[in-house]
Each structure stands twice: as C-alpha cells, then as structure tokens.
Design a protein around this motif. Structure first.
Motif, PDB file in Angstrom:
ATOM      1  N   MET A   1      -3.473  -5.233 -11.518  1.00 23.62           N
ATOM      2  CA  MET A   1      -3.797  -3.821 -11.439  1.00 23.62           C
ATOM      3  C   MET A   1      -5.180  -3.653 -10.815  1.00 23.62           C
ATOM      4  O   MET A   1      -6.147  -4.296 -11.229  1.00 23.62           O
ATOM      5  N   THR A   2      -5.287  -2.827  -9.798  1.00 24.84           N
ATOM      6  CA  THR A   2      -6.560  -2.571  -9.135  1.00 24.84           C
ATOM      7  C   THR A   2      -7.271  -1.436  -9.846  1.00 24.84           C
ATOM      8  O   THR A   2      -6.721  -0.352 -10.030  1.00 24.84           O
ATOM      9  N   ILE A   3      -8.506  -1.671 -10.257  1.00 28.65           N
ATOM     10  CA  ILE A   3      -9.263  -0.661 -10.981  1.00 28.65           C
ATOM     11  C   ILE A   3     -10.513  -0.315 -10.190  1.00 28.65           C
ATOM     12  O   ILE A   3     -11.339  -1.189  -9.894  1.00 28.65           O
ATOM     13  N   THR A   4     -10.655   0.940  -9.804  1.00 33.12           N
ATOM     14  CA  THR A   4     -11.862   1.393  -9.116  1.00 33.12           C
ATOM     15  C   THR A   4     -12.976   1.553 -10.130  1.00 33.12           C
ATOM     16  O   THR A   4     -12.742   1.713 -11.324  1.00 33.12           O
ATOM     17  N   GLN A   5     -14.210   1.535  -9.653  1.00 33.04           N
ATOM     18  CA  GLN A   5     -15.345   1.667 -10.553  1.00 33.04           C
ATOM     19  C   GLN A   5     -15.417   3.090 -11.107  1.00 33.04           C
ATOM     20  O   GLN A   5     -15.600   4.041 -10.342  1.00 33.04           O
ATOM     21  N   PRO A   6     -15.282   3.268 -12.383  1.00 27.82           N
ATOM     22  CA  PRO A   6     -15.330   4.610 -12.959  1.00 27.82           C
ATOM     23  C   PRO A   6     -16.774   5.108 -13.065  1.00 27.82           C
ATOM     24  O   PRO A   6     -17.722   4.312 -13.049  1.00 27.82           O
ATOM     25  N   ASP A   7     -16.932   6.395 -13.176  1.00 29.79           N
ATOM     26  CA  ASP A   7     -18.250   6.977 -13.355  1.00 29.79           C
ATOM     27  C   ASP A   7     -18.599   6.958 -14.833  1.00 29.79           C
ATOM     28  O   ASP A   7     -18.139   7.803 -15.606  1.00 29.79           O
ATOM     29  N   LEU A   8     -19.389   5.981 -15.224  1.00 36.38           N
ATOM     30  CA  LEU A   8     -19.790   5.820 -16.618  1.00 36.38           C
ATOM     31  C   LEU A   8     -21.237   6.229 -16.851  1.00 36.38           C
ATOM     32  O   LEU A   8     -21.787   5.971 -17.924  1.00 36.38           O
ATOM     33  N   SER A   9     -21.853   6.881 -15.864  1.00 38.68           N
ATOM     34  CA  SER A   9     -23.292   7.111 -15.901  1.00 38.68           C
ATOM     35  C   SER A   9     -23.746   7.921 -17.122  1.00 38.68           C
ATOM     36  O   SER A   9     -24.731   7.569 -17.773  1.00 38.68           O
ATOM     37  N   VAL A  10     -23.034   8.981 -17.455  1.00 32.87           N
ATOM     38  CA  VAL A  10     -23.483   9.819 -18.577  1.00 32.87           C
ATOM     39  C   VAL A  10     -23.377   9.065 -19.901  1.00 32.87           C
ATOM     40  O   VAL A  10     -24.215   9.233 -20.795  1.00 32.87           O
ATOM     41  N   PHE A  11     -22.383   8.202 -20.028  1.00 29.26           N
ATOM     42  CA  PHE A  11     -22.246   7.406 -21.250  1.00 29.26           C
ATOM     43  C   PHE A  11     -23.373   6.388 -21.352  1.00 29.26           C
ATOM     44  O   PHE A  11     -23.914   6.150 -22.429  1.00 29.26           O
ATOM     45  N   GLU A  12     -23.723   5.799 -20.211  1.00 30.06           N
ATOM     46  CA  GLU A  12     -24.718   4.728 -20.212  1.00 30.06           C
ATOM     47  C   GLU A  12     -26.141   5.255 -20.340  1.00 30.06           C
ATOM     48  O   GLU A  12     -27.019   4.555 -20.836  1.00 30.06           O
ATOM     49  N   GLU A  15     -25.525   8.346 -24.089  1.00 31.44           N
ATOM     50  CA  GLU A  15     -24.953   7.913 -25.361  1.00 31.44           C
ATOM     51  C   GLU A  15     -25.704   6.700 -25.903  1.00 31.44           C
ATOM     52  O   GLU A  15     -26.203   5.865 -25.149  1.00 31.44           O
ATOM     53  N   SER A  16     -25.755   6.603 -27.227  1.00 34.33           N
ATOM     54  CA  SER A  16     -26.492   5.529 -27.888  1.00 34.33           C
ATOM     55  C   SER A  16     -25.959   4.147 -27.522  1.00 34.33           C
ATOM     56  O   SER A  16     -24.781   3.970 -27.210  1.00 34.33           O
ATOM     57  N   GLU A  17     -26.851   3.161 -27.638  1.00 37.75           N
ATOM     58  CA  GLU A  17     -26.480   1.769 -27.416  1.00 37.75           C
ATOM     59  C   GLU A  17     -25.507   1.257 -28.470  1.00 37.75           C
ATOM     60  O   GLU A  17     -24.948   0.175 -28.329  1.00 37.75           O
ATOM     61  N   VAL A  18     -25.283   2.023 -29.530  1.00 38.07           N
ATOM     62  CA  VAL A  18     -24.406   1.590 -30.609  1.00 38.07           C
ATOM     63  C   VAL A  18     -22.930   1.597 -30.200  1.00 38.07           C
ATOM     64  O   VAL A  18     -22.096   0.979 -30.865  1.00 38.07           O
ATOM     65  N   ARG A  19     -22.603   2.250 -29.090  1.00 37.64           N
ATOM     66  CA  ARG A  19     -21.195   2.305 -28.668  1.00 37.64           C
ATOM     67  C   ARG A  19     -20.663   0.885 -28.450  1.00 37.64           C
ATOM     68  O   ARG A  19     -21.392  -0.002 -28.028  1.00 37.64           O
ATOM     69  N   SER A  20     -19.378   0.699 -28.741  1.00 38.29           N
ATOM     70  CA  SER A  20     -18.856  -0.672 -28.698  1.00 38.29           C
ATOM     71  C   SER A  20     -17.531  -0.788 -27.957  1.00 38.29           C
ATOM     72  O   SER A  20     -17.446  -1.503 -26.954  1.00 38.29           O
ATOM     73  N   TYR A  21     -16.475  -0.107 -28.409  1.00 39.70           N
ATOM     74  CA  TYR A  21     -15.160  -0.287 -27.792  1.00 39.70           C
ATOM     75  C   TYR A  21     -15.199  -0.002 -26.293  1.00 39.70           C
ATOM     76  O   TYR A  21     -14.537  -0.677 -25.506  1.00 39.70           O
ATOM     77  N   CYS A  22     -15.964   0.987 -25.899  1.00 45.52           N
ATOM     78  CA  CYS A  22     -16.000   1.364 -24.482  1.00 45.52           C
ATOM     79  C   CYS A  22     -16.595   0.259 -23.607  1.00 45.52           C
ATOM     80  O   CYS A  22     -16.338   0.209 -22.400  1.00 45.52           O
ATOM     81  N   ARG A  23     -17.370  -0.641 -24.204  1.00 48.76           N
ATOM     82  CA  ARG A  23     -17.934  -1.742 -23.412  1.00 48.76           C
ATOM     83  C   ARG A  23     -16.839  -2.739 -23.021  1.00 48.76           C
ATOM     84  O   ARG A  23     -16.887  -3.332 -21.945  1.00 48.76           O
ATOM     85  N   GLY A  24     -15.859  -2.933 -23.907  1.00 55.60           N
ATOM     86  CA  GLY A  24     -14.775  -3.855 -23.603  1.00 55.60           C
ATOM     87  C   GLY A  24     -13.722  -3.249 -22.699  1.00 55.60           C
ATOM     88  O   GLY A  24     -12.968  -3.979 -22.047  1.00 55.60           O
ATOM     89  N   TRP A  25     -13.662  -1.932 -22.682  1.00 56.58           N
ATOM     90  CA  TRP A  25     -12.684  -1.216 -21.860  1.00 56.58           C
ATOM     91  C   TRP A  25     -13.429  -0.239 -20.946  1.00 56.58           C
ATOM     92  O   TRP A  25     -13.454   0.972 -21.201  1.00 56.58           O
ATOM     93  N   PRO A  26     -14.047  -0.747 -19.883  1.00 57.17           N
ATOM     94  CA  PRO A  26     -14.921   0.072 -19.039  1.00 57.17           C
ATOM     95  C   PRO A  26     -14.160   0.987 -18.080  1.00 57.17           C
ATOM     96  O   PRO A  26     -14.149   0.765 -16.856  1.00 57.17           O
ATOM     97  N   THR A  27     -13.536   1.990 -18.635  1.00 61.44           N
ATOM     98  CA  THR A  27     -12.908   3.026 -17.831  1.00 61.44           C
ATOM     99  C   THR A  27     -13.020   4.331 -18.604  1.00 61.44           C
ATOM    100  O   THR A  27     -13.474   4.337 -19.756  1.00 61.44           O
ATOM    101  N   VAL A  28     -12.618   5.438 -17.990  1.00 53.97           N
ATOM    102  CA  VAL A  28     -12.686   6.751 -18.639  1.00 53.97           C
ATOM    103  C   VAL A  28     -11.258   7.225 -18.894  1.00 53.97           C
ATOM    104  O   VAL A  28     -10.533   7.568 -17.953  1.00 53.97           O
ATOM    105  N   PHE A  29     -10.856   7.214 -20.143  1.00 55.88           N
ATOM    106  CA  PHE A  29      -9.499   7.612 -20.493  1.00 55.88           C
ATOM    107  C   PHE A  29      -9.364   9.134 -20.459  1.00 55.88           C
ATOM    108  O   PHE A  29     -10.288   9.871 -20.810  1.00 55.88           O
TER     109      PHE A  29
END
Length: 423
Positions: A1-12, A15-29
């Motif tokens: 599956m080809t995955i383009t780079q999602p725009d994660l800028s506002v989260f990074e 949002e606090s460094e405490v976030r976890s699940y989103c680090r393992g699944w780097p996309t925007v659902f």
C-alpha cells in the motif's frame, strides 16, 4: 500500500508529547465502519485494535448508530449527572434482564464516571470503606488505569514513574505462572498473610484481571482464579475483578470470570459496555457492600445518556440470545489460534509463545524489539495492531467481535506477512 505523507503538523506542534498511538500509526484517520478505518487520503486499514477493546461491535455499528441518532433527533437528555432518565432506565432494565439475571448475579450497579479508571477508583474506595483497611493486593504485570489509585495497583514501571509521587497502599503478588510453575500457587501470598512478622498490612481487597491485556496477554487458569477466590474468602478480603478490557464478551462469555465459575465481590466494567465507543463505566458489587452515603462518590459525567442508549441497544441486539455471541467469539478465536500455530511453526526460532482466549491473543518473540517492528510493518500493509507487555514485546490482537471470518483471515495473513518481512 502506497502512503503519502500526511499533514501531521498541528499534532506535532500543538498536541502534547504524551500522545502515543498516533506515533505508531502516522496518518490522519477520517472515517470508520465495521472493522475498517480510512484515512483522509482514502487508504483502508483493517482494525485489529478496536479502540483498545472499546469497539467490540465495530466502528459505527449501524444498529447502534440508528438508536443513537433517533435519541438525539428527539432531543433526548444528553447530560444528566445521576438523574433518573428514560435512557438510564432502559439500560438498567436491559442489563438486569439480559446480563445479571441469566447469570444469577446479584450486583448493584454504580455509575462512577466515564472511564475505566473511574470504575477502579470507586471499587478501591468502596473496598476500603467496607473493610476499614487501606491495603490492596494486585498482581505482577497488572494494569488498572492511570489515575493515582489505579496506578498504585498497576505493575508497569514506566507508567508508575509518571505519577510523580509515591504510590502507596498497594502490594503486588505473583500472577498465575509468574514462576513458570516452579512455585505452588499463592504460597508466598498466604505465607505473608499468616505471618505476623511479614510486614504486609491486612488487605481490604485483591484486584485481578482474568487476562492481563496491557501486561502481555497473560491468561489466568480457571483453577488459579478459583483458588484466589477461596483465599480471599478465608482471609476476609474482597475479590475485585477488573473486567474493563476483557468483559463485554471479549473472552467469549459476557464476563471473563464466568468460565472459572466464580462470583467476585466487585467487578469493574467499561470500554465496550456502551457498545459504540462512548465513554461509560460501571462498578458492580454485591448488595451487602452498598454502604455509600448519597453523593459520597460522584462525578459530573457519570450519567452519559447517549451511552446508555447505545448500551441498551447493544445488549438487546447481541446478548438477548443467550449463547449465540459467545459461540461466535469462541469460533473466531479458534480461527486466530490456528493462524498463530502456523506463524509459530513458520518462525520456530523467533516466536517464543502465543496465548489468548476468545478474541484476545498475543504473540511473543524472543527478540523483544520484534513486536514493534511487526506492528510497524503491519501498518504499512494496512493492518492496525498494537503491542503490549512490560517491554512491548508482545503483538496484541484485539479485533472486533463482529469481524467476519474473511476479514479475520485477511488480517491474519497480513500479520503472517509482517512477521516474515521483519526477520
């Protein structure tokens, strides 16, 4: 599956460094239905995570969604604290008629707040109030929540360290098979209880998970649970079963302790009790323990009426026919086990063990970093799985109970590929 780079800028950036699940699944659902999630670019992911067990009936289950929409459209009460509402009554009647009475369970029902840790805090508080003692016994590799009381009976060193203060009045004991069968069950625990010089304060209660989810999918034997119940009875301690992740049918029966034939004094329930992923939790306890004064334990969001609506619809849809859901889950579990047997045989040198019950399974590798690599590769292949265990050494499978056999087979084939490709 080809995955383009999602725009994660506002989260990074925000949002606090405490976030976890989103680090393992780097996309925007963006949306989800059944056992699939879709990101904003339209890529589909098969979900073997199910909201950490909050989505036993899948994403946006159409029957539950219809009940919720109808309730909202008629301006049903959304926020009600602990007021009596038609939604709460419908849930309580369904829970009594479809869950408690068929199992001959005598429990009173308390709504302690929206999350699992709220239920655990109320259970610990009640046990201490009833027995007049402070000490609580928990087990190695236990996980019971992230608020301070729940964290005090949680085993994971990393999570405990986040408390910032000493975590007191909790004592860990060895979980089932902690010593690989070399030590008789409860030898150490009972010796400490009977020795006036042991330094163990008399516990008010023991809290246990029948299957430790965050701890690495450690499955307690029915005979071990029965022996624990007997020990609690002999020593005048209350038995609390934390069924937050393993209840609501995850292991087959509605409650995970049913197979052992025990009736705990207190049970905590959350995650999939609402059926739809809406915040809701219960603390169940025997009537003689109901010594609360009005308002002695409360919370602003303990009356989430939309959750009552979907919870009642869930019980009526999936649990009115006594054993159908349980049989389906056990059948799906056998399908998972067969696939894990094949994966283990194909990777004899790498797989240490696989274990589970119903539709919760784990596969552990000799290389403790392997599970993270498998989960990452699975994501790249379109499968959402998480890891668990004290060192994240176990790949954890937690699909929806409503997953189809074809979807389950698809996910298991993807898992096998991810294992092969991370050698």
């Amino acid at each position: 599956m080809t995955i383009t780079q999602p725009d994660l800028s506002v989260f990074e950036t925000l949002e606090s460094e405490v976030r976890s699940y989103c680090r393992g699944w780097p996309t925007v659902f963006d949306r989800a239905q059944g056992s699939r999630m879709y990101d904003e670019d339209g890529h589909a992911y098969l979900d073997f995570f199910a909201g950490a067990g909050s989505l036993n009936y899948g994403h946006n289950n159409p029957v539950l969604k219809r009940a919720l929409i109808d309730y909202l459209e008629r301006d049903g009460v959304t926020h009600g604290l602990d007021m009596s509402t038609t939604a709460k009554r419908a849930f309580l009647e369904a829970f009594q008629n479809l869950v408690l009475r068929p199992r001959d369970l005598p429990y009173k029902v308390m709504f302690p707040g929206p999350t699992g840790t709220n239920a655990v805090e109320s259970a610990l508080k009640l046990a201490r109030k009833v027995k007049g003692r402070e000490a609580i016994v928990s087990f190695t590799n236990a996980f019971h929540g992230m608020s301070l009381g729940s964290l005090a009976v949680t085993g994971n060193a990393f999570k405990r360290a986040g408390a910032g203060i000493p975590l007191v009045h909790g004592t860990p004991m060895p979980f089932d098979n902690y010593f690989d069968g070399q030590v008789p069950d409860f030898l150490w625990f009972e010796r400490l209880l009977e020795d006036q010089g042991s330094g163990l304060n008399k516990p008010a209660a023991v809290i246990v998970e029948t299957v430790q989810g965050e701890g690495g999918i450690n499955v307690a034997r029915p005979e071990w649970l029965r022996a624990l119940r007997d020990l609690c009875h002999r020593q005048d301690m209350l038995l609390i079963v934390d069924d937050i992740q393993m209840g609501c049918g995850r292991t087959g029966a509605f409650f995970s302790f049913e197979e052992a034939g025990i009736t705990p004094d207190i049970v905590t329930v959350s995650k999939s009790i609402s059926g739809y992923g809406l915040p809701m939790s219960l603390c169940l306890f025997k009537p003689e323990l109901d010594i609360w004064e009005p308002g002695e334990h409360n919370g602003t969001f303990r009356g989430n009426n939309p959750a009552f609506v979907t919870a009642a619809a869930t019980l009526e849809t999936y649990w009115a026919d006594g054993s159908a859901m349980e049989k389906q889950t056990r059948g799906r579990g056998e399908q998972v086990e067969q696939a894990l047997v094949s994966i283990a045989e194909e990777n004899v040198a790498d797989v240490k063990e696989y274990r589970g019950r119903g539709l919760v399974w784990g596969i552990e590798f000799h290389d403790k970093d392997r599970a993270d690599r498998v989960a990452k590769r699975a994501f790249e292949l379109g499968l959402l799985i998480e890891t668990s265990g004290p060192e994240s050494e176990v790949v954890k499978l937690l699909p929806a109970l409503t997953i189809t056999p074809d979807e389950l087979d698809e996910g298991l084939r993807t898992l096998a590929r991810a294992v092969r490709e991370t050698v």
